[in-house]
Design a protein around this motif. Structure first.
Motif, mmCIF file in Angstrom:
data_model
loop_
_atom_site.group_PDB
_atom_site.id
_atom_site.type_symbol
_atom_site.label_atom_id
_atom_site.label_comp_id
_atom_site.label_asym_id
_atom_site.label_seq_id
_atom_site.Cartn_x
_atom_site.Cartn_y
_atom_site.Cartn_z
ATOM 1 N N GLY A 239 -1.954 1.601 6.660
ATOM 2 C CA GLY A 239 -2.141 1.938 5.261
ATOM 3 C C GLY A 239 -3.619 0.670 5.679
ATOM 4 N N TRP A 240 -3.927 -0.605 4.669
ATOM 5 C CA TRP A 240 -4.891 -1.382 4.587
ATOM 6 C C TRP A 240 -4.023 -2.707 3.196
ATOM 7 N N PHE A 241 -4.944 -3.915 3.638
ATOM 8 C CA PHE A 241 -4.529 -4.980 2.627
ATOM 9 C C PHE A 241 -5.736 -5.135 1.620
ATOM 10 N N ASP A 242 -5.315 -6.080 0.627
ATOM 11 C CA ASP A 242 -6.108 -6.485 -0.650
ATOM 12 C C ASP A 242 -6.229 -7.740 -0.693
ATOM 13 N N ASN A 285 -1.792 -16.496 3.316
ATOM 14 C CA ASN A 285 -2.250 -15.440 3.411
ATOM 15 C C ASN A 285 -3.631 -16.064 4.311
ATOM 16 N N GLY A 286 -4.699 -14.798 4.988
ATOM 17 C CA GLY A 286 -5.653 -14.927 5.880
ATOM 18 C C GLY A 286 -7.025 -14.882 4.562
ATOM 19 N N ALA A 287 -8.016 -14.801 5.129
ATOM 20 C CA ALA A 287 -9.415 -13.572 4.770
ATOM 21 C C ALA A 287 -9.614 -13.663 5.181
ATOM 22 N N ASN A 288 -11.359 -12.588 5.244
ATOM 23 C CA ASN A 288 -12.183 -12.029 6.130
ATOM 24 C C ASN A 288 -13.303 -13.049 5.324
ATOM 25 N N TYR A 289 -14.166 -13.151 5.922
ATOM 26 C CA TYR A 289 -15.460 -13.102 5.979
ATOM 27 C C TYR A 289 -16.447 -12.546 6.223
ATOM 28 N N TYR A 290 -17.644 -11.476 5.369
ATOM 29 C CA TYR A 290 -18.300 -10.385 5.572
ATOM 30 C C TYR A 290 -19.935 -11.172 5.370
ATOM 31 N N GLU A 291 -20.459 -10.198 4.032
ATOM 32 C CA GLU A 291 -21.296 -11.132 3.197
ATOM 33 C C GLU A 291 -20.502 -11.887 1.800
ATOM 34 N N ARG A 292 -19.528 -12.405 2.192
ATOM 35 C CA ARG A 292 -18.911 -13.066 1.346
ATOM 36 C C ARG A 292 -17.232 -13.040 1.508
ATOM 37 N N LEU A 293 -16.881 -13.868 0.815
ATOM 38 C CA LEU A 293 -15.260 -14.737 1.049
ATOM 39 C C LEU A 293 -14.187 -14.001 0.617
ATOM 40 N N VAL A 297 -3.901 -11.447 -1.141
ATOM 41 C CA VAL A 297 -3.133 -11.423 -2.032
ATOM 42 C C VAL A 297 -2.209 -11.940 -1.406
ATOM 43 N N THR A 298 -1.137 -12.187 -2.128
ATOM 44 C CA THR A 298 -0.006 -12.565 -2.090
ATOM 45 C C THR A 298 0.789 -11.498 -1.183
ATOM 46 N N SER A 299 0.423 -10.428 -1.865
ATOM 47 C CA SER A 299 1.119 -9.202 -1.207
ATOM 48 C C SER A 299 1.066 -8.880 0.014
ATOM 49 N N TYR A 300 1.655 -8.377 1.227
ATOM 50 C CA TYR A 300 1.079 -7.989 2.688
ATOM 51 C C TYR A 300 2.386 -6.358 2.680
ATOM 52 N N ASP A 301 2.320 -5.728 1.256
ATOM 53 C CA ASP A 301 2.786 -4.739 0.946
ATOM 54 C C ASP A 301 2.441 -3.043 2.317
ATOM 55 N N TYR A 302 0.713 -3.269 2.256
ATOM 56 C CA TYR A 302 0.229 -2.497 2.930
ATOM 57 C C TYR A 302 0.328 -1.351 2.919
ATOM 58 N N ASP A 303 0.362 -1.056 2.335
ATOM 59 C CA ASP A 303 1.118 0.587 2.477
ATOM 60 C C ASP A 303 2.025 0.544 3.741
ATOM 61 N N ALA A 304 2.528 0.113 3.504
ATOM 62 C CA ALA A 304 3.383 0.693 4.584
ATOM 63 C C ALA A 304 4.229 1.815 4.483
ATOM 64 N N GLY A 531 11.847 -24.246 -5.474
ATOM 65 C CA GLY A 531 11.805 -25.152 -4.008
ATOM 66 C C GLY A 531 11.190 -23.730 -3.297
ATOM 67 N N HIS A 532 11.346 -22.750 -3.565
ATOM 68 C CA HIS A 532 10.431 -22.271 -2.621
ATOM 69 C C HIS A 532 9.188 -21.024 -3.468
ATOM 70 N N ASN A 533 8.166 -22.042 -2.276
ATOM 71 C CA ASN A 533 6.558 -20.958 -2.465
ATOM 72 C C ASN A 533 6.112 -19.906 -2.282
ATOM 73 N N ILE A 534 6.788 -18.663 -3.307
ATOM 74 C CA ILE A 534 6.601 -17.266 -3.270
ATOM 75 C C ILE A 534 5.189 -16.933 -2.983
ATOM 76 N N GLY A 535 3.853 -18.042 -3.427
ATOM 77 C CA GLY A 535 2.728 -17.419 -3.426
ATOM 78 C C GLY A 535 1.657 -18.131 -4.822
ATOM 79 N N ARG A 536 0.564 -17.291 -3.973
ATOM 80 C CA ARG A 536 -0.451 -17.619 -4.992
ATOM 81 C C ARG A 536 -0.509 -16.082 -6.839
ATOM 82 N N PHE A 537 -0.484 -16.501 -7.028
ATOM 83 C CA PHE A 537 -1.278 -15.652 -8.268
ATOM 84 C C PHE A 537 -2.730 -16.086 -9.008
#
Length: 588
Positions: A239-242, A285-293, A297-304, A531-537
């Protein structure tokens, strides 16, 4: 006799062995669900689980170590053994994994001369110290000592980063010194010079990472080995990430994946990446940077094979059918009961502007110049800079110098502009109309880059300074905002429309269950549940709802706090019984 060795093949207790493995990252799954995910892996016919180990979680501040709760690596490995699985451990200081800074701790950047992933003595010293703590947790869980760990990895995809063989050899020596006895492997892409750069064949078995053309890549690996050695895809990408701003949720063809899995198992061993992706809880979450940042996303579903929330997919059953043709499939009942519920719409109870409560959640630092997050011992979250910039006039040249990643500029607490990625550092004009004026800049760390050359420059916040009419502005008050203390938000203060704010909701329930939160009409921010940070929106999408696992909830009243940065808030949130990861576009 309990032995595991690598020669012309993998040998477990002197008998040939084939890895049929799947990736589960314990740090992306609540510990209450570890056994459930591992049981589902075993029921698919897999004999092994693979996991990375994130240095930045286990040593969040230099010299402070965490190996309990959701970071109890030892318990995860022991649970895997109880379920009937062996373990491949990938404890490299760098893991990539689409994780904040690729698993490296932010505080490495406090050394201005730091050379990440090179034979740079201060870097190696910090690794040695970390390994002396990490391997105490797992050394007696190696196979020869009765545990399930068969192999460990040296570094990770190093051939895509550099070719410092002294570094790789010293990494190997550091692992051995720390008590690692298992055979070692490396994993790299089969393209370009990656295998040559990242392999140390006299010390570790070279394996490959890829998602297609398995037969062709195995031919490349055979030629690289030169002599007969076991073939293994250490990361078989199914799969892949979003990333935020993508126009769809990535999915891949089950038919193609089944063909490649069949080819892989016909010739060698496999580790399926990901069997279960899980969630980038908090700001990890991490990030990639090629042409842009491109922050993930918060989900790492990955189509796993299991969804983000642990449900078997069509692809899971298809893979189980393939695996069942070569090994007997186990059959046993799952031990964890997991329900999903939609709790409906909840209306806001309290709301306060960030500026009205900032002194209750941050201790300001006075400085003549802006300091980056790293300089104030802050890993993730936000940081706010405040300075008096004088009387009414036109500012012709307003610039943020070396600022990452997303900056809100306020004049007298009013939002003037938001700059992101390529816009940061550009020259802008501001008209000051009040008799005296205050400049505020709220900067968000959107996730440090986790792969390639940009990793060496991941200073967040403002590193160099702020230009006001051609000159650096001085005399700042700096407010670190890691947002790990939202319980200290004072909701008795004022709320002003258009400002960053905290909103509080009360969700009262009779039964806890997995659920999915939607914030219709909201802009950007993060959510905490008890108190649990479930992530970004972010309204940019593609992810529309955030996963809230049942262990974060409790019967009775639950406190939900939403921080929104852009001044775009709604009065309601909705809890659904289904996820929404965005529009799906598949190559099927």
């Amino acid at each position: 006799m309990t032995t595991f060795s690598i020669t012309d093949d993998f040998y477990l207790d002197e008998a040939p062995f084939k890895f049929i493995s799947g990736s589960i990252h314990y740090f992306r799954v609540v510990p209450e669900y570890w056994r459930d995910r591992l049981e589902k892996l075993r029921l698919m016919g897999c004999n092994t689980v693979e996991t990375y180990v994130p240095w930045n979680m286990h040593e969040p501040q230099e010299g402070t170590y965490c190996f309990d709760g959701g970071l109890d690596l030892r318990r995860f490995i022991q649970t895997a053994q109880e379920v009937g699985l062996y373990v491949i451990l990938r404890p490299a200081p760098y893991i990539c994994a689409e994780w904040e800074f690729g698993g490296l701790p932010y505080w490495l950047l406090q050394d201005p001369q730091m050379k990440l992933r090179f034979d740079y003595p201060p870097f190696m010293e910090k690794i040695d110290r970390y390994f002396s703590h990490l391997f105490l947790q797992v050394n007696d869980l190696q196979y020869t000592q009765g545990g399930p760990i068969l192999m460990m990895q040296v570094e990770n995809e190093y051939g895509g980063y550099a070719n410092d063989k002294d570094y790789l050899r010293k990494m190997t020596a550091a692992m051995r010194t720390a008590g690692v006895k298992t055979p070692l492997v490396t994993s790299d892409g089969p393209w370009h010079d990656m295998l040559e750069n990242g392999s140390i064949q006299d010390l570790a078995l070279a394996t490959i990472n890829c998602g297609s053309n398995i037969n062709g890549h195995f031919e490349r690996l055979k030629a690289f080995h030169g002599v007969k050695k076991p073939l293994m895809v250490m990361e078989f990408w199914i799969g892949w990430f979003d990333a935020w701003g993508d126009d769809h949720h990535h999915t891949t063809s089950t038919t193609d994946a089944v063909k490649e899995l069949t080819d892989c198992l016909a010739q060698g061993s496999v580790n399926i990446y990901m069997f279960h992706g899980g969630t980038n809880f908090g700001f990890m979450n991490g990030a990639n940077y090629y042409e842009r940042l491109a922050p993930d996303v918060t989900s790492y579903d990955y189509d796993a094979l299991l969804t983000e929330w642990g449900e078997p997919t069509e692809k899971y059953q298809a893979f189980r059918d393939v695996i069942g043709q070569i090994v007997p499939l186990p059959d046993f009942p799952l031990s964890t009961t997991i329900k999903r519920k939609g709790y409906g719409t909840v209306t806001v109870q309290d709301r306060v502007s960030l500026f009205a409560t900032i002194d209750t959640i941050s201790q300001p630092i006075a400085s003549n110049y802006p300091l980056s997050m790293e300089q104030v011992n802050q890993a993730t979250g936000y940081i706010y800079y405040h300075s008096a910039i004088g009387p009414a006039r036109k500012i012709e040249d307003y610039r943020l110098i070396h600022c990452m990643d997303r900056a809100h500029t306020f004049i007298n607490d009013e939002l003037i502009r938001i700059d992101y990625d390529h816009d940061l550092g550009k020259t802008n004009q501001i008209d000051l109309t009040a008799a005296e004026n205050e400049l505020g800049i709220l900067v968000e760390n959107m996730g440090r880059v986790n792969y390639s050359v940009h990793m060496n420059h991941q200073y967040k916040g403002i590193k160099d300074g702020v230009i006001v009419n051609g000159a650096f502005q001085s005399e700042w008050m700096i407010y670190p905002l890691p947002m790990d203390n939202v319980a200290d938000v004072d909701f008795s203060g004022d709320w002003q429309a258009g400002q960053p704010s905290f909103s509080r909701f009360a969700l009262t329930i009779e039964e806890t269950a997995d659920t999915f939160i939607e914030l219709p009409g909201w802009g950007k921010g993060f959510v905490t549940v008890n108190g649990h940070n479930i992530g970004r929106f972010w309204q940019e999408g593609p992810q529309k709802r955030g996963y809230v696992p049942a262990p974060f909830l409790k019967e009775g009243a639950n406190e939900i706090i939403v921080f929104e940065s852009d001044g775009i808030v709604g009065d309601t949130i909705i809890f659904h019984d289904q996820a929404d990861l965005g529009p799906i576009q598949s190559n099927q």
